[in-house]
Each structure stands twice: as C-alpha cells, then as structure tokens.
Design a protein around this motif. Structure first.
Motif, PDB file in Angstrom:
ATOM      1  N   TYR A 162    -100.490  65.342  -8.918  1.00 25.79           N
ATOM      2  CA  TYR A 162    -100.816  64.465  -9.994  1.00 25.79           C
ATOM      3  C   TYR A 162    -101.490  63.082 -10.005  1.00 25.79           C
ATOM      4  CZ  TYR A 162     -98.472  60.514  -7.156  1.00 25.79           C
ATOM      5  OH  TYR A 162     -98.275  59.692  -5.855  1.00 25.79           O
ATOM      6  N   PHE A 163    -102.000  62.408 -11.128  1.00 26.44           N
ATOM      7  CA  PHE A 163    -102.927  61.073 -10.528  1.00 26.44           C
ATOM      8  C   PHE A 163    -102.528  59.939 -10.928  1.00 26.44           C
ATOM      9  CE2 PHE A 163    -105.298  65.798 -12.037  1.00 26.44           C
ATOM     10  CZ  PHE A 163    -106.567  65.197 -11.123  1.00 26.44           C
ATOM     11  N   ASP A 164    -103.051  59.281  -9.862  1.00 28.63           N
ATOM     12  CA  ASP A 164    -103.264  57.609  -9.943  1.00 28.63           C
ATOM     13  C   ASP A 164    -104.210  56.572 -10.170  1.00 28.63           C
ATOM     14  OD1 ASP A 164    -100.686  56.056 -10.328  1.00 28.63           O
ATOM     15  OD2 ASP A 164     -99.947  56.884  -8.884  1.00 28.63           O
ATOM     16  N   ALA A 165    -104.498  56.276  -9.569  1.00 29.91           N
ATOM     17  CA  ALA A 165    -105.987  55.355  -9.346  1.00 29.91           C
ATOM     18  C   ALA A 165    -106.337  54.849  -7.907  1.00 29.91           C
ATOM     19  CB  ALA A 165    -106.310  55.084 -10.100  1.00 29.91           C
ATOM     20  N   GLN A 166    -107.628  54.403  -7.300  1.00 27.12           N
ATOM     21  CA  GLN A 166    -107.465  54.147  -5.832  1.00 27.12           C
ATOM     22  C   GLN A 166    -108.677  53.162  -6.067  1.00 27.12           C
ATOM     23  OE1 GLN A 166    -109.620  56.046  -3.262  1.00 27.12           O
ATOM     24  NE2 GLN A 166    -108.875  55.230  -1.195  1.00 27.12           N
ATOM     25  N   PHE A 167    -108.711  52.155  -5.067  1.00 18.84           N
ATOM     26  CA  PHE A 167    -109.663  50.982  -5.528  1.00 18.84           C
ATOM     27  C   PHE A 167    -109.469  49.990  -4.315  1.00 18.84           C
ATOM     28  CE2 PHE A 167    -105.536  48.378  -6.036  1.00 18.84           C
ATOM     29  CZ  PHE A 167    -105.875  46.942  -5.450  1.00 18.84           C
ATOM     30  N   ASP A 168    -111.050  49.251  -4.601  1.00 17.39           N
ATOM     31  CA  ASP A 168    -110.565  48.119  -2.842  1.00 17.39           C
ATOM     32  C   ASP A 168    -110.467  46.989  -3.544  1.00 17.39           C
ATOM     33  OD1 ASP A 168    -111.513  46.935  -1.145  1.00 17.39           O
ATOM     34  OD2 ASP A 168    -113.563  48.217  -0.806  1.00 17.39           O
ATOM     35  N   ASP A 169    -108.948  46.787  -2.752  1.00 13.27           N
ATOM     36  CA  ASP A 169    -108.392  45.095  -3.527  1.00 13.27           C
ATOM     37  C   ASP A 169    -109.453  43.848  -2.598  1.00 13.27           C
ATOM     38  OD1 ASP A 169    -107.755  45.275  -0.072  1.00 13.27           O
ATOM     39  OD2 ASP A 169    -106.503  45.548  -0.684  1.00 13.27           O
ATOM     40  N   ALA A 170    -110.092  43.267  -1.363  1.00 13.81           N
ATOM     41  CA  ALA A 170    -110.926  42.765  -2.009  1.00 13.81           C
ATOM     42  C   ALA A 170    -112.037  42.448  -2.335  1.00 13.81           C
ATOM     43  CB  ALA A 170    -111.273  42.438   0.087  1.00 13.81           C
ATOM     44  N   ARG A 171    -112.288  43.819  -2.932  1.00 18.60           N
ATOM     45  CA  ARG A 171    -113.747  43.945  -3.416  1.00 18.60           C
ATOM     46  C   ARG A 171    -113.850  43.123  -5.219  1.00 18.60           C
ATOM     47  NH1 ARG A 171    -118.097  42.301  -1.653  1.00 18.60           N
ATOM     48  NH2 ARG A 171    -119.102  42.944  -3.699  1.00 18.60           N
ATOM     49  N   LEU A 172    -112.589  43.772  -4.924  1.00 17.10           N
ATOM     50  CA  LEU A 172    -112.165  43.478  -6.552  1.00 17.10           C
ATOM     51  C   LEU A 172    -111.171  42.057  -6.652  1.00 17.10           C
ATOM     52  CD1 LEU A 172    -111.139  44.144  -9.637  1.00 17.10           C
ATOM     53  CD2 LEU A 172    -108.785  45.358  -9.127  1.00 17.10           C
ATOM     54  N   ALA A 173    -111.057  41.594  -6.057  1.00 18.04           N
ATOM     55  CA  ALA A 173    -110.768  40.059  -5.738  1.00 18.04           C
ATOM     56  C   ALA A 173    -111.949  39.085  -6.048  1.00 18.04           C
ATOM     57  CB  ALA A 173    -110.013  39.510  -4.509  1.00 18.04           C
ATOM     58  N   VAL A 174    -113.255  39.620  -5.027  1.00 22.27           N
ATOM     59  CA  VAL A 174    -114.538  39.061  -5.309  1.00 22.27           C
ATOM     60  C   VAL A 174    -115.051  39.209  -6.949  1.00 22.27           C
ATOM     61  CG1 VAL A 174    -116.553  39.313  -4.403  1.00 22.27           C
ATOM     62  CG2 VAL A 174    -115.260  39.231  -2.794  1.00 22.27           C
ATOM     63  N   ALA A 175    -115.083  40.356  -7.345  1.00 26.77           N
ATOM     64  CA  ALA A 175    -114.874  40.774  -8.710  1.00 26.77           C
ATOM     65  C   ALA A 175    -114.109  39.889  -9.637  1.00 26.77           C
ATOM     66  CB  ALA A 175    -114.332  41.737  -8.761  1.00 26.77           C
ATOM     67  N   LEU A 176    -113.005  39.683  -8.980  1.00 23.16           N
ATOM     68  CA  LEU A 176    -112.837  38.448 -10.292  1.00 23.16           C
ATOM     69  C   LEU A 176    -113.090  36.727 -10.152  1.00 23.16           C
ATOM     70  CD1 LEU A 176    -108.314  39.793  -9.916  1.00 23.16           C
ATOM     71  CD2 LEU A 176    -110.356  39.785 -12.190  1.00 23.16           C
ATOM     72  N   MET A 177    -112.804  36.429  -8.372  1.00 23.07           N
ATOM     73  CA  MET A 177    -113.839  35.675  -8.792  1.00 23.07           C
ATOM     74  C   MET A 177    -114.944  34.849  -9.120  1.00 23.07           C
ATOM     75  SD  MET A 177    -116.503  33.608  -6.318  1.00 23.07           S
ATOM     76  CE  MET A 177    -116.941  34.891  -4.785  1.00 23.07           C
ATOM     77  N   LYS A 178    -116.420  35.850  -9.410  1.00 20.37           N
ATOM     78  CA  LYS A 178    -117.481  36.338  -9.790  1.00 20.37           C
ATOM     79  C   LYS A 178    -117.210  36.065 -11.492  1.00 20.37           C
ATOM     80  CE  LYS A 178    -120.218  38.439  -6.517  1.00 20.37           C
ATOM     81  NZ  LYS A 178    -121.018  39.451  -6.726  1.00 20.37           N
ATOM     82  N   THR A 179    -116.128  36.550 -12.627  1.00 20.60           N
ATOM     83  CA  THR A 179    -115.739  36.281 -13.444  1.00 20.60           C
ATOM     84  C   THR A 179    -115.674  34.849 -13.716  1.00 20.60           C
ATOM     85  OG1 THR A 179    -114.904  38.700 -13.388  1.00 20.60           O
ATOM     86  CG2 THR A 179    -113.990  37.806 -15.297  1.00 20.60           C
ATOM     87  N   VAL A 180    -114.353  34.733 -13.001  1.00 24.17           N
ATOM     88  CA  VAL A 180    -114.392  33.285 -13.175  1.00 24.17           C
ATOM     89  C   VAL A 180    -115.369  31.712 -13.553  1.00 24.17           C
ATOM     90  CG1 VAL A 180    -112.682  30.797 -12.140  1.00 24.17           C
ATOM     91  CG2 VAL A 180    -111.887  33.097 -12.168  1.00 24.17           C
ATOM     92  N   PHE A 181    -116.792  32.445 -12.390  1.00 28.88           N
ATOM     93  CA  PHE A 181    -117.413  31.195 -12.625  1.00 28.88           C
ATOM     94  C   PHE A 181    -118.274  32.133 -14.103  1.00 28.88           C
ATOM     95  CE2 PHE A 181    -116.987  30.623  -8.337  1.00 28.88           C
ATOM     96  CZ  PHE A 181    -117.187  29.514  -8.358  1.00 28.88           C
ATOM     97  N   LYS A 182    -118.334  33.288 -14.377  1.00 29.17           N
ATOM     98  CA  LYS A 182    -119.550  33.585 -15.555  1.00 29.17           C
ATOM     99  C   LYS A 182    -118.408  32.679 -16.525  1.00 29.17           C
ATOM    100  CE  LYS A 182    -120.562  38.359 -18.129  1.00 29.17           C
ATOM    101  NZ  LYS A 182    -119.839  38.875 -18.372  1.00 29.17           N
ATOM    102  N   LEU A 183    -117.231  32.658 -16.425  1.00 25.65           N
ATOM    103  CA  LEU A 183    -116.721  32.776 -18.019  1.00 25.65           C
ATOM    104  C   LEU A 183    -116.317  30.996 -18.348  1.00 25.65           C
ATOM    105  CD1 LEU A 183    -113.175  35.016 -17.442  1.00 25.65           C
ATOM    106  CD2 LEU A 183    -114.945  34.593 -19.518  1.00 25.65           C
TER     107      LEU A 183
END
Length: 498
Positions: A162-183
């Motif tokens: 079956y299928f799910d998804a994988q991600f790098d948790d700390a890197r996604l947190a950095v992406a969210l932090m950068k998005t805060v500034f972008k907004l």
C-alpha cells in the motif's frame, strides 16, 4: 540572508514603540510554525518565538512518515484517518520537494492474513478519495522477495503493498519557518518566554529573554497561542500555577543502521509487534530507519534517553523479519521523540490514547493547542487560528494554506563535495544553514538543517570543526561561545550513539 540578529533588532524596535502584534505564537515545532504560517497567510501581524531551535523537540524526531494511520483505522477512528489522509495529500502538493510517495510492504504468512490486510487497506484507499497516493495490491511470495531482497523467507507467504508518504520533518519545519517570513511574519529561535504581561487577569503580551544575551523585553499581543508540544503544561502553569496537567507524554525510540540491512525502495511494515504496536523499517537518506516504541513517561526532558530494553526490542523485532539482523554494534544513531498525548480519563496505556488534538482557552485568554501529529499540522493550525479570528472579531480572514506552496528549497548537496564518506553533508549545505536558515549553533546545523546527527552520530562529530569555522566566520561567535557549543554537541552525540 535570513539574519536572526536583524529580525530580533526589528522586534526590539517595535517593542520600544509599543507595537501590538495580532498574534504571538509560542513554540517553533510543527503546530506552532503551521499556526504562524496560517495567521500570516490571512494578513495578521504574527510573531513566533521558540525557546530553543525550530523543531528542536518532537518535531524533528518523528518516523518521517506523512500518513493517515493504519493503526487508527484498526481502532475504528475513521474521522482521524480521513482527516490525516486529506492532509497527507496536501503535504504532497504543497511541499513536493520534501514530501514524496512511499510504498509499504506488509509480509504475511497465510492467505487469510493477506485478505485481512488487503480489505482493511482498500478501505484506507477509499477514505483517501481523490488524494489517494496509489492503489493497494496483494503480492505473491516472489514479489515480496523482489521488493525486499533482505527479508526473511521462512514462513513468508506473500504480502500486501500500500502507499503513504515520507518526508524530512526538520527540513519541513525550516520550510515553514521560511514561509512565515515570505508571508510577512517573523519567527525567532532562542527566544524563550519567561512570563506574561496581564491587565485585569487577561494576557496582553509575553516577556521573552534572548538565550544568547539574556536581554529581556515585553511584547504586546492581542492573542497568544501556546503550541509548545509536550511542554504546554509548563507554559499553562506559568500563566496559572493551579492549571492541571492535560498531557500523558509517551516516547518513541528510533534506531538508524546502514542501508545494506535493508537495500529496498519500499518500506516494511510489521503490523503487530509483541507489545501491540506497529514497527516500520524505512529507507531514509541513504540509511535504514527502524522504529518505534510507545513508552509512557512522567517527565518531558528536552533530550530524552532511550529506556533500558527499547533499543533491544526494536533490533529483536526487526531481526524477526530481516535475513541479517542488525545488532547493537551496527547502530549508527538512536533518537527519541516525545508524543504530546492528551489525557483521556486516566488511560494508563499510551498506545490506546488518541492522536487527536485539543484546543483549550484559559481564563487569561491563553490559547493552548496540543496533541495531533505532523501529518495534521496544517488543519490543526487552521482550526486554532479560526478561533483567534473569532475571538478578535476578525471577519473575512479565511485560511489560505490549503493550497499554499511552502518555501521547500532543498539543501545544496554535491556528492563529490561530501565532508564525510558516510554522510551527504557538504560545506555549501553548512553555509546555507547559517546564512539562509537561521542556524545558530553547531547542533542546529548537524541535527536539524542537515540530519547528520540522526543518521550517524560518530560521522557527525567528524564534521564538527567545519561547522564551527563557518559559525565563527558568518556569525562572529567567540571562541568561548563555540567551546560551549562544542562541549554540548559532543555530549549529545554520545547520547545518540550507543
């Protein structure tokens, strides 16, 4: 350049001028960062403050899976599974560089087992609807061996994929932090909250202290969200010493070994271990990640240790399914995350506690959000900021995060420029972490901007001096400060080793 120093100075100037933020979010993990992104997307003035580094706690120590929760499906919690599957789909769309589909193989020993899991996972597919990642299929014995060459073949009767998804948790947190500034928002690490300002019992702002200079200041806010994960009770009791704890924390241990133990592209799911959990064997960044456990804790340390028997349990269970069983000597790193599980009628078994979240508003106005999991961070954030908007009478401020692309640029990795043969880390990645991702310490770079510490604690130590030199060149840290950071990181690397 994303400079903490410059943004902190701007916040100080606003504080001196009496500026009032619409919202201050306390906590730089998945929920806090998600809440700041959601608020900024609506046009609110928002400031996030984090006591340590972004994703320092639970949010960098997950099993790296964006999933609906196969185990929750077995518990009959269809609403949680449906929500998580929808959010899994949004993560794939909104951060495609960081979140990828991943196939899972469940080995079975009998035809009955195969049909049992196939029927259940077909329901999983149906709940995902249009956001399904891929179809569930049965596998014959040879197909399982082909997908997982190192699987133990005795008693193997086939499997289900079956299928799910994988991600790098700390890197996604950095992406969210950068998005805060972008907004248009601001997010600052190493700025712990040390108190609240109040008028007539209502919170009007927070007192913060710079972890590096000890400078304190008061910041005004119309609303304050407590999104500090397993530490929400500490902040609630800072607001009201009589506040009763609302969490029953548990810890999950993960073990990392070399790729040759599991040279497969698909992950392996052991559907029921001897303690009633599931166990994952997952390919991750050139290594193999195995976990996890679920052990109740009465405390919530920033760096929890694996308890006696937890690592042995993981290795023993993995050895029941892998032809070559990894031993303690093969472990490259051990990391431990704490789950902020919300108490339910005194349940003593944390495996039985729901992963659903809770939002509570104190008499002071402090809004606490806790529970949940990485996969549902966005919907949790939307819900809590909806509450903020209602309380502040802010109308026509809908969330814009459902289809908001995150700033998910990947670190600069040139295989020919690796600093260590067992890691992907390069000097360019270190510089990017310091100049563009607000990494302030040796640990920030080697634990979260790169995942070196989590992948191979001994190899991470070998890269320490390259990081130290970059921090001194770019941030101007003194030798004494870097000596302090080095001592702390060496102790931490010893803890992540065995």
């Amino acid at each position: 350049m994303l400079s903490r120093k410059q943004h902190l100075e701007a916040v100080k100037q606003k504080a001196s001028a009496g500026f009032e933020w619409d919202l201050i979010v306390i906590g730089g993990g998945a929920t806090g960062l998600g809440s700041a992104v959601d608020a900024a997307s609506r046009g609110l003035s928002v400031l996030l403050v984090e006591a340590n580094d972004f994703a320092k706690g639970t949010s960098s120590r997950a099993t790296k899976l964006a999933h609906g929760g196969v185990r929750y499906l077995a518990q009959g919690n269809f609403s949680l599974v449906r929500e998580a599957l929808e959010e899994r789909g949004r993560m794939l769309m909104n951060a495609p560089n960081l979140v990828k589909p991943l196939a899972f193989v469940i080995p079975v020993s009998s035809w009955f087992q195969k049909m049992f899991y196939w029927i259940g996972l077909k329901m999983y597919d149906l709940l995902a609807g249009k956001l399904s990642v891929g179809p569930t299929r049965t596998m014959d014995r040879q197909s399982v061996i082909q997908a997982v060459p190192t699987i133990r073949q005795d008693k193997l009767g086939g499997g289900v994929r079956y299928f799910d998804a994988q991600f790098d948790d700390a890197r996604l947190a950095v992406a969210l932090m950068k998005t805060v500034f972008k907004l248009g928002g601001v997010a600052l690490n190493y700025l712990p909250v040390v108190g609240f300002d109040k008028e007539s019992g209502k919170i009007t702002g927070v007192k913060v202290r710079d972890a590096f200079t000890a400078h304190e200041m008061s910041l005004k806010a119309r609303a304050v969200i407590n999104a500090t994960g397993v530490w929400v009770d500490e902040l609630r009791q800072l607001d009201n010493p009589a506040a009763k704890p609302m969490l029953s924390p548990s810890q999950g241990v993960h073990v990392v070994v070399d790729q040759h133990f599991y040279p497969a592209q698909d992950a392996l799911l052991v559907p029921k271990t001897s303690d009633g959990r599931v166990l994952f064997v997952v390919p991750w960044l050139g290594k193999t990640l195995i976990g996890t456990t679920d052990t109740p804790r009465q405390d919530a340390p920033f760096e929890p240790n694996a308890l006696p028997g937890e690592v042995a349990f993981i290795l023993t269970t993995a050895g029941q399914y892998l032809a070559t069983a990894p031993t303690l000597a093969d472990v490259r790193s051990v990391f431990v995350g704490l789950r902020p599980l919300v108490k339910q009628g005194g349940a003593g078994d944390t495996k039985s506690i729901s992963r659903e979240h809770t939002i509570a508003t104190a008499d002071s106005g402090l809004i606490t959000i806790t529970g949940g999991k990485w996969t549902t961070y966005r919907s949790m954030a939307e819900e809590v900021v909806n509450l903020v908007c209602r309380q502040l009478a802010l109308r026509n401020k809908p969330s814009r995060t459902r289809m908001l692309r995150l700033e998910d640029d990947l670190p600069n990795r040139n295989p020919e420029a690796r600093l260590h043969p067992r890691l992907q880390l390069t000097q360019a990645e270190i510089s990017q972490a310091v100049l563009e991702e607000m990494a302030m310490t040796i640990e920030d770079v080697l634990a979260r901007r790169s995942r070196a510490l989590f992948l191979d604690s001994a190899a991470a130590l070998d890269c320490l001096f390259s990081v130290r030199a970059t921090l001194q060149d770019e941030l101007g840290w003194s030798d004494a400060e870097l000596d302090r950071q080095e001592m702390q990181f060496r102790a931490l690397a010893a803890q992540y080793g065995v």
